[in-house]
Design an enzyme around this catalytic site. Structure first.
Site, short mmCIF file in Angstrom:
data_model
loop_
_atom_site.label_atom_id
_atom_site.label_comp_id
_atom_site.label_asym_id
_atom_site.label_seq_id
_atom_site.Cartn_x
_atom_site.Cartn_y
_atom_site.Cartn_z
N GLU A 35 33.58 -11.69 38.52
CA GLU A 35 33.04 -10.37 38.15
C GLU A 35 34.15 -9.44 37.66
O GLU A 35 33.88 -8.52 36.89
CB GLU A 35 32.33 -9.72 39.35
CG GLU A 35 30.92 -10.22 39.54
CD GLU A 35 30.07 -9.37 40.49
OE1 GLU A 35 30.60 -8.43 41.11
OE2 GLU A 35 28.87 -9.66 40.61
N HIS A 80 35.31 -37.50 45.25
CA HIS A 80 34.39 -38.62 45.03
C HIS A 80 33.22 -38.21 44.13
O HIS A 80 32.23 -38.93 44.05
CB HIS A 80 33.91 -39.17 46.38
CG HIS A 80 35.05 -39.68 47.20
ND1 HIS A 80 35.34 -41.02 47.33
CD2 HIS A 80 36.01 -39.02 47.89
CE1 HIS A 80 36.42 -41.17 48.09
NE2 HIS A 80 36.86 -39.96 48.44
N LYS A 114 18.72 -8.27 35.73
CA LYS A 114 17.87 -7.38 36.53
C LYS A 114 16.84 -6.70 35.65
O LYS A 114 15.67 -6.62 36.00
CB LYS A 114 18.73 -6.31 37.22
CG LYS A 114 19.61 -6.83 38.32
CD LYS A 114 20.31 -5.69 39.02
CE LYS A 114 21.42 -6.18 39.92
NZ LYS A 114 22.28 -5.10 40.38
O1 PA5 Z 1 30.83 -6.67 43.42
C1 PA5 Z 1 29.79 -6.03 43.32
O2 PA5 Z 1 29.81 -4.81 43.15
C2 PA5 Z 1 28.44 -6.71 43.44
O3 PA5 Z 1 28.55 -8.06 43.64
C3 PA5 Z 1 27.66 -6.10 44.60
O4 PA5 Z 1 28.39 -6.26 45.79
C4 PA5 Z 1 26.29 -6.76 44.74
O5 PA5 Z 1 25.59 -6.69 43.52
C5 PA5 Z 1 25.49 -6.07 45.84
O6 PA5 Z 1 25.33 -4.71 45.57
P1 PA5 Z 1 24.85 -3.69 46.65
O7 PA5 Z 1 25.84 -3.65 47.76
O8 PA5 Z 1 24.76 -2.38 45.93
O9 PA5 Z 1 23.50 -4.16 47.14
#
Ligand code: PA5
Length: 429
Positions: free
Chosen positions: A282, A303, A417
């Site tokens: 990310e 393996h 989303k």
């Molecule tokens: O790194 C990030 O920001 C995302 O992976 C969030 O942690 C994830 O989408 C969960 O979001 P939230 O804590 O708002 O539910």
């Protein structure tokens, strides 16, 4: 145990030269300056950098007290969250807790499987349950629907009043549906600081509360992160482990190594790799750039994926994540008949054999054209888990800046989303 993380770079020979390291170091120095001065893209989210120092004893004690209460009243604590709101706690608890013991902590809302959540509800029905629901935005669908289903069960078990002491919410200080719900119902809450993004939040109550609920010493975890922070804040590539890792990755990427495989030889490290995959994927994968973070569990995957890694497309490099201490958990027994021909290993520890498998793999993959480094940590403990967390966080921030990306946003996550909400008819009824 004494010691600290180390990086073994011997299997970079012929792939990364001293000149390469010299050439890349100005980029890393600039990245360090951007971080230190708070001048780079995404600088509203630099709160993770001084979290180990910023966390007060009062905050840590508050988390520990809540964990004690939840743990004392429950057979099971359900931790609800996804992405950065669950992976840190999952990584640390899997790394440090024994296998094959009834689990005190179980996770939910990290996917939308009806079967998983139905089975979980069945499992919870006759047990004493508490919940820690975690969402920074307070609006993420996966944890939100899991929370609704689990709260429904809890209301039936304990009544509206009885759930008050059994649900703790970790969320934004003022925004989001979870914040409103917690205020309305009078649940205890912990705050995710504004300046700490989800995947950098393991050292906030997001990670600390579930980790403490699992009985792990969070003071040691924070102490390890603090120690690592001091070691990787020099601003120089030389001797700064995070900068060294970031430099090697960027050099290899520029030479066409587009995929990094994080390989362990210990199933307990599986979710550390999963946490790392999210942190790196990310943070770096944007604007049509970025190393693809993949992971293998060895020797299991030798393996299955071993053939590809040894002999397939040469666009990969490998990072081994290795515990240095060899445990004395189990030795190969001697056998009078020796029908399986294994007496040459009699008396040898499994960990000794595993270490030889690692050394053999690192050398074989290198000879097959896969440059690799090893990140060596002294032992699996809360302190060294804290070191690893801070080491990887600092390295990815440097690495993404060196790549020209903002490490602290994730605009691409929104695309699925939007389409999913359209398919679900959100806002139409
Ligand atoms: O790194 C990030 O920001 C995302 O992976 C969030 O942690 C994830 O989408 C969960 O979001 P939230 O804590 O708002 O539910």
């Amino acid at each position: 145990m004494e010691g600290t993380l180390k990086i073994d770079t011997r299997f970079l020979e012929g792939f990364v030269s001293q000149k390469d390291l010299g050439d890349i170091s100005p980029l890393l120095n600039d990245a360090e300056k951007l971080l230190a001065g708070g001048k780079g893209p995404g600088s509203d989210f630099l709160g993770w950098m001084d979290l180990p120092e910023r966390l007060s004893d009062r905050e840590i004690t508050g988390v520990e007290n809540s964990a004690k209460r939840l743990s004392g009243q429950s057979d099971v604590i359900v931790v609800i969250g996804i992405g950065g709101s669950y992976l840190g706690a999952k990584a640390v608890t899997e790394m440090l807790l024994p296998d094959f013991k009834d689990k005190k902590i179980v996770f939910a809302g990290h996917q939308i499987s009806g079967e998983y959540h139905r089975d979980l509800l069945d499992y919870l029905k006759d047990r004493e349950v508490s919940v820690n629901v975690i969402s920074k935005s307070g609006t993420t669908t996966e944890p939100a629907i899991a929370f609704r289903a689990i709260m429904d069960l809890m209301k039936k078990k304990y009544g509206e009043n009885g759930i008050k002491d059994r649900i703790v919410c970790t969320t934004d200080r003022s925004k989001g549906a979870l914040r409103s719900l917690a205020s309305e119902k009078g649940f205890e809450t912990f705050i995710v600081p504004d300046d700490v993004g989800g995947r950098f939040s393991v050292l906030t109550p997001v990670g600390l509360l579930p980790i403490a609920c699992a009985g792990i010493n969070i003071k040691d975890l924070v102490a390890g992160a603090r120690e690592m922070r001091q070691l990787v804040s020099s601003g120089r590539v030389d001797g700064n482990l995070s900068a060294e890792y970031a430099a090697v990755r960027n050099i290899l990427y520029r030479k066409g190594k587009k995929i990094e495989i994080m390989s362990n030889f210990d199933p307990k490290m599986h979710f550390v790799s999963e946490w790392w995959k999210q942190l790196y994927g990310e943070s770096e994968g944007k604007n049509k750039k970025g190393i693809f973070p993949a992971a293998c569990d060895f020797t299991t995957d030798l393996h299955s994926m071993g053939q590809w890694i040894q002999d397939g497309e040469r666009d990969i490099f490998e990072t081994f994540l290795i515990e240095e201490v060899e445990d004395k958990a189990l030795a190969v027994p001697s056998d009078a008949d020796d029908l399986d021909g294994l007496n040459y290993l009699a008396g040898k520890q499994f960990s000794f054999i595993n270490k030889k498998a690692y050394l053999a793999t690192a050398e074989a993959h290198f000879e097959g054209g896969v440059p690799n480094i090893s990140i060596l940590f002294p032992e699996k403990s809360a302190f060294f888990a804290g070191e690893l967390i801070y080491f990887f966080e600092k390295a990815v921030a440097l690495s993404a800046y060196a790549l020209g990306s903002n490490p602290f946003d994730q605009p691409g996550v929104e695309s699925y989303k939007k389409k999913m909400f359209k398919l679900l008819g959100k806002g139409l009824s």
